[in-house]
Write an enzyme that holds these catalytic residues in place. Structure first.
Site, PDB file in Angstrom:
ATOM      1  N   ASN A   1      38.851  -2.516 -22.788  1.00  0.00           N
ATOM      2  CA  ASN A   1      37.561  -2.048 -23.548  1.00  0.00           C
ATOM      3  C   ASN A   1      37.740  -0.550 -24.329  1.00  0.00           C
ATOM      4  O   ASN A   1      37.066  -0.438 -25.328  1.00  0.00           O
ATOM      5  CB  ASN A   1      36.494  -1.834 -22.409  1.00  0.00           C
ATOM      6  N   HIS A   2      38.461   0.294 -23.808  1.00  0.00           N
ATOM      7  CA  HIS A   2      38.716   1.471 -24.607  1.00  0.00           C
ATOM      8  C   HIS A   2      39.999   1.510 -25.592  1.00  0.00           C
ATOM      9  O   HIS A   2      40.112   2.424 -26.374  1.00  0.00           O
ATOM     10  CB  HIS A   2      39.350   2.704 -23.583  1.00  0.00           C
TER      11      HIS A   2
ATOM     12  N   HIS B   1      41.010  -7.386 -17.271  1.00  0.00           N
ATOM     13  CA  HIS B   1      40.151  -6.035 -17.401  1.00  0.00           C
ATOM     14  C   HIS B   1      38.898  -6.289 -17.339  1.00  0.00           C
ATOM     15  O   HIS B   1      38.494  -6.744 -18.462  1.00  0.00           O
ATOM     16  CB  HIS B   1      40.787  -5.294 -18.504  1.00  0.00           C
TER      17      HIS B   1
ATOM     18  N   GLU C   1      44.924   1.896 -21.278  1.00  0.00           N
ATOM     19  CA  GLU C   1      43.766   2.207 -22.013  1.00  0.00           C
ATOM     20  C   GLU C   1      43.017   3.386 -22.238  1.00  0.00           C
ATOM     21  O   GLU C   1      42.390   3.737 -22.900  1.00  0.00           O
ATOM     22  CB  GLU C   1      42.706   1.066 -21.897  1.00  0.00           C
ATOM     23  N   ASN C   2      43.457   4.273 -20.836  1.00  0.00           N
ATOM     24  CA  ASN C   2      42.958   5.709 -20.787  1.00  0.00           C
ATOM     25  C   ASN C   2      43.981   6.755 -20.939  1.00  0.00           C
ATOM     26  O   ASN C   2      43.602   7.673 -20.556  1.00  0.00           O
ATOM     27  CB  ASN C   2      42.331   5.782 -19.451  1.00  0.00           C
TER      28      ASN C   2
ATOM     29  N   ASP D   1      45.272   1.388 -14.850  1.00  0.00           N
ATOM     30  CA  ASP D   1      44.992   2.366 -15.708  1.00  0.00           C
ATOM     31  C   ASP D   1      45.581   3.913 -15.750  1.00  0.00           C
ATOM     32  O   ASP D   1      45.047   4.667 -14.981  1.00  0.00           O
ATOM     33  CB  ASP D   1      43.567   2.336 -15.835  1.00  0.00           C
TER      34      ASP D   1
ATOM     35  N   HIS E   1      39.171   1.446 -11.966  1.00  0.00           N
ATOM     36  CA  HIS E   1      39.730   2.491 -11.457  1.00  0.00           C
ATOM     37  C   HIS E   1      39.720   2.687 -10.040  1.00  0.00           C
ATOM     38  O   HIS E   1      40.125   3.766  -9.522  1.00  0.00           O
ATOM     39  CB  HIS E   1      39.033   3.595 -12.281  1.00  0.00           C
TER      40      HIS E   1
ATOM     41  N   HIS F   1      40.358  -1.823 -14.603  1.00  0.00           N
ATOM     42  CA  HIS F   1      39.336  -1.358 -15.462  1.00  0.00           C
ATOM     43  C   HIS F   1      38.444  -0.679 -14.489  1.00  0.00           C
ATOM     44  O   HIS F   1      37.842   0.259 -14.900  1.00  0.00           O
ATOM     45  CB  HIS F   1      38.462  -2.330 -16.223  1.00  0.00           C
TER      46      HIS F   1
HETATM   47 FE   LIG Z   1      40.294   2.032 -17.599  1.00  0.00          FE
HETATM   48 FE   LIG Z   2      38.372  -0.322 -19.188  1.00  0.00          FE
END
Ligand SMILES: [Fe+2]
Ligand SMILES: [Fe+2]
Length: 263
Positions: free
Chosen positions: A67-68, A156, A39-40, A8, A183, A181
Site C-alpha cells: 500500500n505504500h 500484503h 515498501e517502507n 518490510d 510489521h 504489511h
Molecule cells: Fe509495510
Molecule cells: Fe503495507
C-alpha cells in the site's frame, strides 16, 4: 532451491541491517534466491528509485511492495524506465498485481536463478485496506500464464483471515504464500498439506523500539490526542525478520519454512 524472504524493510535502520547482515544470512542458510518487501524503505513511506537500486545492489533479486508503493512519486517514473529490458532492476520491483489494470508497474516477475525458472507474485488484501481487484482471482489469472514451478506470493494484507484463506486457496499451486504489511511476525509458519509454505506475516525488518517502525512517542501521542502528527522512523532495537523456504525446484513444492529474526 532455498529462498530467503525478507519482511518490510523500514527506513535507514532496515536498510542498514540488510547491508550488514544479509551476506552472512545468505551464506549460513545456503540461499539461492532473495526476495524482500521494500515498501517502507524511504523513511517508512514508499521507495525511491535510488533506494530500490540500493536493495538490488545488496543482491536482493526481487523487491515487492504494498500500500505504500506510491508514497514517493518518483517510483512511477522508475517503472516507466523498464522499456525493453524485461529483467533489469526496475522490472524486478513489483507493486501489487491486483491494482487497477492501468496503473504503472507490474505485479508479477518471472526470471531465472541459475537454471531454475521462478516467479514472484505481489498481491494486496482488501480487508481493512483500500479496495482493489480480487487478489484470489488475480492469482488464478496470473498462475495460468506462469510456467515456472517455483512461485512465491507476497500477500500484503492487514487481516490474518484473508491471508490464511489465500494460503489454503493456493496450497499446492505455489511454493510459498508469505504475508507482509502488519510489521509483526506471526508464529504460524508451516508447510500446508499440498506443499505450499505459509506464514501470516514475516514481520518488519527495521526498528522494533517503536510502533511498527514509527517513533513510539509520536504514535502514543496520536492515540492519546488524535491530533495529526508527522511520523518519523524509530531507530532502536533493529531486527531483520525473514523466512527461509526450502523447496524442490522440480515440483515447486516446499519442504520446509523457517522463521528468522536477527538483531
Ligand atoms: Fe509495510
Ligand atoms: Fe503495507
Amino acid at each position: 532451491m532455498r529462498i530467503l524472504f525478507i519482511g518490510d524493510i523500514y527506513g535507514r535502520p532496515g536498510r542498514n541491517i540488510v547491508k550488514e547482515r544479509l551476506p552472512e544470512v545468505v551464506g549460513d542458510h545456503a540461499i539461492d534466491l532473495v526476495i524482500a518487501n521494500g515498501e517502507n524503505s524511504a523513511a517508512g513511506f514508499g521507495i525511491t528509485p535510488a533506494l530500490a537500486e540500493e536493495l538490488f545492489e545488496r543482491n536482493i533479486d526481487v523487491v515487492t511492495t504494498g500500500n505504500h508503493v506510491w508514497d514517493k512519486q518518483e517510483i512511477i517514473d522508475y517503472f516507466q524506465t523498464v522499456g525493453t529490458n524485461g529483467h533489469g532492476p526496475a522490472r524486478r520491483l513489483l507493486r501489487p498485481a491486483n491494482y487497477p489494470a492501468d496503473m504503472p508497474g507490474w505485479g508479477l516477475y518471472q526470471g531465472m536463478k541459475g537454471k531454475i525458472p521462478y516467479a514472484v507474485i505481489n498481491l494486496q488484501g482488501r480487508v481493512f485496506m483500500a479496495s482493489n481487484d480480487d487478489p484470489f482471482r488475480t492469482a488464478d489469472q496470473l498462475l495460468q500464464k506462469i510456467e515456472a514451478k517455483v512461485i512465491v506470493v507476497d500477500i500484503h494484507a492487514e487481516a490474518t483471515s484473508e491471508k490464511i484463506a489465500l494460503g489454503w486457496y493456493l496450497d499446492g499451486r505455489v511454493t510459498a504464500v508469505i504475508g507482509t504489511h502488519t510489521h509483526v511476525p506471526t508464529a504460524d509458519e508451516r508447510v500446508l498439506p499440498k506443499g505450499t509454505a505459509y506464514i501470516t506475516d514475516v514481520g518488519m525488518t527495521g526498528p522494533y523500539d517503536g510502533v511498527i517502525g514509527v517513533k513510539k512517542e509520536l504514535v502514543v501521542g496520536k492515540f492519546l490526542n488524535g491530533m495529526p502528527v508527522r511520523f518519523e522512523p524509530a531507530t532502536g532495537d533493529v531486527r531483520l525478520s525473514a523466512v527461509v523456504i526450502d523447496c524442490d525446484e522440480e515440483t515447486g513444492r516446499a519442504r520446509n519454512i523457517e522463521r528468522l529474526m536477527i538483531s
